[in-house]
Design a protein around this motif. Structure first.
Motif, short mmCIF file in Angstrom:
data_model
loop_
_atom_site.label_atom_id
_atom_site.label_comp_id
_atom_site.label_asym_id
_atom_site.label_seq_id
_atom_site.Cartn_x
_atom_site.Cartn_y
_atom_site.Cartn_z
N UNK A 176 0.83 -1.21 0.00
CA UNK A 176 0.00 0.00 0.00
C UNK A 176 0.87 1.25 0.00
N UNK A 177 1.94 1.22 0.76
CA UNK A 177 2.86 2.37 0.78
C UNK A 177 3.48 2.58 -0.61
N UNK A 178 3.90 1.48 -1.23
CA UNK A 178 4.45 1.60 -2.58
C UNK A 178 3.40 2.10 -3.56
N UNK A 179 2.18 1.64 -3.40
CA UNK A 179 1.10 2.08 -4.28
C UNK A 179 0.92 3.60 -4.21
N UNK A 180 0.94 4.13 -3.00
CA UNK A 180 0.82 5.59 -2.84
C UNK A 180 1.98 6.32 -3.51
N UNK A 181 3.18 5.76 -3.40
CA UNK A 181 4.33 6.40 -4.04
C UNK A 181 4.24 6.30 -5.57
N UNK A 182 3.75 5.18 -6.09
CA UNK A 182 3.55 5.08 -7.54
C UNK A 182 2.55 6.15 -8.00
#
Length: 163
Positions: free
Chosen positions: A109-115
């Motif tokens: 989820x954290x990576x998704x926000x950064x993407x």
């Protein structure tokens, strides 16, 4: 350092952590065949994201730190595998699996926000290369999240009611 540079570095670090954690979970829960095989496959996606991010970083003049040393991974992997075999029929492995799936979900989820942030910044700065990168990688990150969520929904009732 600008915001895009910061986001690229953060995303690269996040994908590296997620790939490592996916491999660790796959080894730790080797006896749960679906978890083992799917987590291994999803780790490949994160490693591919890392590779593509490293290329994008180089194109933008961003220097990434050296990858962490993994000299003892073979020994640790063997220990995790033996531990997973030894405790397969106890209730604690189920709780450990739920915890691992939750941590994987939060990391994805954290990576998704950064993407998403990278895509928005790329769109605002009219950087078609970064936008294409985010548009290509982000759906796989969303898929990683969906898998962890599905596994938690499927396993939590069994594990939590059997304690």
């Amino acid at each position: 350092m600008n915001g895009i540079t910061l986001t690229l570095r953060t995303l690269h670090r996040g994908e590296r952590r997620l790939a490592h954690h996916l491999v660790t979970v796959a080894e730790r829960h080797r006896t749960e065949h679906e978890v083992h095989h799917v987590a291994t496959d999803l780790a490949r996606w994160s490693r591919e994201h890392m590779r593509r991010l490293a290329e994008a970083c180089a194109e933008h003049g961003v220097k990434l730190g050296d990858p962490p040393e993994h000299s003892s991974d073979g020994v640790l992997a063997t220990l995790r595998e033996k531990a997973s075999e030894a405790v397969v029929h106890r209730p604690e492995p189920g709780l450990l699996l739920l915890r691992d799936l939750r941590e994987l979900h939060v990391a994805a989820a954290e990576n998704s926000l950064h993407w998403e942030m990278l895509a928005q910044a790329a769109q605002a700065s009219k950087d078609s290369g970064l936008l294409a990168l985010a548009s290509s990688c982000h759906p796989q990150t969303l898929r990683q999240m969906r898998w962890t969520n599905t596994m938690i929904k499927h396993l939590a009732p069994q594990i939590l009611t059997s304690l």
